[in-house]
Motif scaffolding. Structure first.
Motif, PDB file in Angstrom:
ATOM      1  N   GLU A  98      37.854  18.588  32.854  1.00 57.42           N
ATOM      2  CA  GLU A  98      36.926  18.914  33.872  1.00 57.42           C
ATOM      3  C   GLU A  98      35.824  19.052  33.344  1.00 57.42           C
ATOM      4  O   GLU A  98      34.864  19.303  34.023  1.00 57.42           O
ATOM      5  N   LEU A  99      35.372  19.225  31.386  1.00 56.36           N
ATOM      6  CA  LEU A  99      33.839  19.173  31.289  1.00 56.36           C
ATOM      7  C   LEU A  99      33.379  17.854  31.621  1.00 56.36           C
ATOM      8  O   LEU A  99      32.117  17.512  32.080  1.00 56.36           O
ATOM      9  N   LEU A 103      25.150  16.947  23.686  1.00 52.34           N
ATOM     10  CA  LEU A 103      25.756  17.423  24.799  1.00 52.34           C
ATOM     11  C   LEU A 103      27.191  17.937  24.229  1.00 52.34           C
ATOM     12  O   LEU A 103      27.821  19.049  24.392  1.00 52.34           O
ATOM     13  N   LEU A 104      28.144  16.782  24.362  1.00 56.41           N
ATOM     14  CA  LEU A 104      29.465  16.543  25.085  1.00 56.41           C
ATOM     15  C   LEU A 104      30.290  16.301  24.023  1.00 56.41           C
ATOM     16  O   LEU A 104      31.238  17.036  22.998  1.00 56.41           O
ATOM     17  N   ASP A 133      33.684  16.152  34.330  1.00 51.70           N
ATOM     18  CA  ASP A 133      33.098  16.105  35.564  1.00 51.70           C
ATOM     19  C   ASP A 133      31.837  17.382  35.553  1.00 51.70           C
ATOM     20  O   ASP A 133      31.379  17.008  36.558  1.00 51.70           O
ATOM     21  N   LEU A 134      31.909  17.834  35.078  1.00 52.36           N
ATOM     22  CA  LEU A 134      30.970  19.405  35.518  1.00 52.36           C
ATOM     23  C   LEU A 134      29.775  18.398  34.715  1.00 52.36           C
ATOM     24  O   LEU A 134      28.627  19.120  35.590  1.00 52.36           O
ATOM     25  N   PHE A 135      29.719  17.400  33.843  1.00 57.66           N
ATOM     26  CA  PHE A 135      28.973  16.717  33.249  1.00 57.66           C
ATOM     27  C   PHE A 135      28.104  15.986  34.175  1.00 57.66           C
ATOM     28  O   PHE A 135      27.084  15.664  34.822  1.00 57.66           O
ATOM     29  N   ARG A 136      29.577  15.009  35.510  1.00 54.80           N
ATOM     30  CA  ARG A 136      29.067  14.767  36.096  1.00 54.80           C
ATOM     31  C   ARG A 136      28.774  14.788  37.200  1.00 54.80           C
ATOM     32  O   ARG A 136      27.028  14.209  38.203  1.00 54.80           O
ATOM     33  N   LEU A 137      29.127  16.589  37.886  1.00 56.85           N
ATOM     34  CA  LEU A 137      28.662  17.222  38.639  1.00 56.85           C
ATOM     35  C   LEU A 137      26.709  17.493  38.406  1.00 56.85           C
ATOM     36  O   LEU A 137      26.540  17.412  39.896  1.00 56.85           O
ATOM     37  N   TYR A 138      26.597  17.701  37.949  1.00 56.82           N
ATOM     38  CA  TYR A 138      25.573  18.106  37.290  1.00 56.82           C
ATOM     39  C   TYR A 138      23.967  16.718  36.492  1.00 56.82           C
ATOM     40  O   TYR A 138      23.447  17.059  36.602  1.00 56.82           O
ATOM     41  N   ALA A 170      24.571  14.400  34.198  1.00 54.79           N
ATOM     42  CA  ALA A 170      24.069  14.019  33.551  1.00 54.79           C
ATOM     43  C   ALA A 170      24.181  12.732  32.841  1.00 54.79           C
ATOM     44  O   ALA A 170      25.255  11.816  33.649  1.00 54.79           O
ATOM     45  N   PRO A 172      29.442  17.386  20.223  1.00 55.21           N
ATOM     46  CA  PRO A 172      30.158  18.206  19.135  1.00 55.21           C
ATOM     47  C   PRO A 172      31.314  18.747  18.872  1.00 55.21           C
ATOM     48  O   PRO A 172      32.335  19.063  18.449  1.00 55.21           O
ATOM     49  N   ALA A 173      32.171  17.592  20.118  1.00 58.17           N
ATOM     50  CA  ALA A 173      33.603  18.001  20.115  1.00 58.17           C
ATOM     51  C   ALA A 173      34.398  17.455  19.570  1.00 58.17           C
ATOM     52  O   ALA A 173      35.842  17.778  19.030  1.00 58.17           O
TER      53      ALA A 173
END
Lengths: 249, 244
Positions: A142-143, A160-161, A145-150, A152, A164-165
């Protein structure tokens, strides 16, 4: 509860000493704890200098393994081509027994210190590489997806993802590899030592065993064990501290 | 705003997630996509978001395809970055489009304030309750001032009291923000309480079975209104008929 490990250890040492005394075990077969302490007291500077030499190799190898393992995991995560190219070789490196290739490395690499670091790095590399690689892939979809949606960019998702993960995975890899780097350094020193390179704690062990100086051999072994334990707990504590500061542990 | 035109989606392996689905969405609509699991409602939401592509049919956007920030998405889990504060999580969409921290912070704080999280700016997700994490997630979706807010069962994992509060607060947010909301849910009560249009979907293959309009007031007190109970009954009957 807190003192249980220490008490248990002391009890075991007392039983060991008692057994050696009662049974009159010769010191060249099994020295008692007091003889071992005596051997250390006889030459603390020599043994500690040797330990420092081994630890220098260990930390250098751990550092190189962390940089290489981390960088190759990132390269793999960024490109499928890199993944296809790197993965089999990383596994091949992991399954090759160090004692089998250490003589070659020592011959090929002229400088003995560098040769030892290369050997220890080979052993320490894989957990750092594999852990970082799975950490980079650990973010929930989902994260992603979120980065794709915006919209990135790839480097943004990495910075940023993914990185750190991957940090907790990298840190636990570091803890595993710390012990392995020490083992690798010792194995390489044994190989190099039998070739005449006189440095490091493993060489002292080798030397003492040739001279049947069992107490000194044990003293060197105990130092190695202590160094390994401190390294393991130290790296664990550093990792926990970093994660706590980041609010994820 | 958007016309979904006879869209179909078949997943690899042959599962037909959506067939011939058409739906028109207008400005300030609040649409609930309601149906049992496997009816394609989440698939439809992902197609609208551009996270997945249809195999047939198309999406027609009034005034051109959306750019990043035009669409906000709220997942079932809050999906926050666990190492980032509430503030930094809400900052993320603006950061990804190159806005500096200083530029973004007034917008970030306004979004957190709007979802009732003023004072929690520097809290990390671990320190927040499930409901508060979901509020951060909603603030993150709102911070770009989206034209369209997509929500995929966002309250399904929350306890009922928290859920009721968040549902009522979402209505306020929607009225203030003036965006279109498409809300996926499998709860008839939730759909009836929130949505102006309740779109019923049925599974295998996923498609739209019926649509029911709501004339309830979008306020918290509606839950006690007999008309709300009547709407729940109406939806239940329609859903049963569609699934029969």
């Amino acid at each position: 509860m807190k003192w249980a490990p220490a008490l248990f250890g002391l009890l075991a040492l007392a039983l060991w000493q008692a057994a050696v005394w009662i049974e009159h075990v010769p010191v060249y077969v099994l020295p008692g704890p007091l003889a071992i302490v005596g051997a250390f007291a006889a030459d603390p500077v020599g043994l500690l200098t040797a330990l420092a030499s081994t630890l220098l190799v260990t930390f250098a190898a751990l550092f190189v393994a962390a940089v290489l393992g981390g960088a190759m995991a990132v390269a793999m995560s960024a490109s499928r081509l890199a993944q296809a190219a790197i993965q089999p070789w990383a596994v091949a490196l992991q399954v090759t027994p160090l004692p089998a290739i250490a003589p070659l490395i020592i011959i090929w690499v002229g400088d003995p210190f560098v040769a030892l670091v290369v050997c220890a790095t080979i052993v320490a590399f894989f957990p750092l590489f594999a852990n970082t690689a799975s950490g980079l892939a650990s973010a929930p979809p989902e994260l992603d997806d979120l980065f794709r949606l915006y919209g990135a960019r790839r480097w943004q998702t990495m910075a940023l993802l993914r990185l750190p993960a991957a940090l907790p995975y990298f840190l636990s890899g570091l803890r595993i590899s710390g012990g392995l780097a020490l083992v690798g350094a010792v194995v390489a020193e044994l190989v190099a030592g039998s070739g005449g390179f006189a440095s490091g704690l493993a060489y002292r062990i080798l030397e003492a065993s040739f001279r049947l100086e069992m107490p000194r051999m044990f003293a060197a072994l105990v130092l190695l064990a202590i160094a390994g334990i401190v390294l393991n707990f130290g790296l664990g504590a550093v990792g926990r501290m970093i994660l706590r500061r980041r609010g994820v542990a | 705003m958007l016309t979904v035109n006879t869209v179909g989606r078949v997943f690899p392996g042959g599962i037909e997630a959506l067939r011939d689905t058409s739906l028109r969405m207008d400005e300030t609509d609040f649409i609930a996509l309601l149906g049992p699991s496997g009816c394609g409602k989440s698939t439809l939401l992902r197609l609208i978001a551009g996270l997945d592509q249809p195999d047939s049919g198309r999406l027609d956007w009034d005034g051109g395809a959306p750019v990043p920030g035009d669409i906000g998405f709220v997942f079932q889990d809050a999906t926050l970055l666990p190492w980032s504060t509430a503030e930094d999580n809400v900052f993320l969409p603006l950061r990804l489009r190159g806005m500096t921290r200083a530029e973004a912070m007034p917008l970030v704080h306004a979004a957190l304030h709007r979802v009732g999280l003023a004072g929690f700016e520097t809290a990390r997700p671990r320190a927040l309750s499930g409901g508060m994490r979901m509020r951060v997630s909603i603030a993150r979706a709102l911070v770009t001032k989206p034209r369209l807010l997509l929500m995929d069962e966002p309250f399904a994992a929350l306890d009922e009291f928290t859920r009721h509060k968040l549902q009522a607060d979402l209505l306020e947010v929607w009225k203030q923000a003036g965006c279109t909301v498409v809300f996926v849910t499998h709860s008839i009560y939730e759909a009836a309480f929130l949505a102006r249009r309740i779109v019923l979907m049925t599974p295998r293959p996923g498609k739209i079975a019926a649509e029911i309009a709501s004339s309830l007031q979008p306020v918290a007190e509606t839950r006690l209104d007999p008309a709300y109970a009547a709407l729940v009954t109406e939806i239940s009957r329609a859903m049963a008929a569609a699934l029969a």
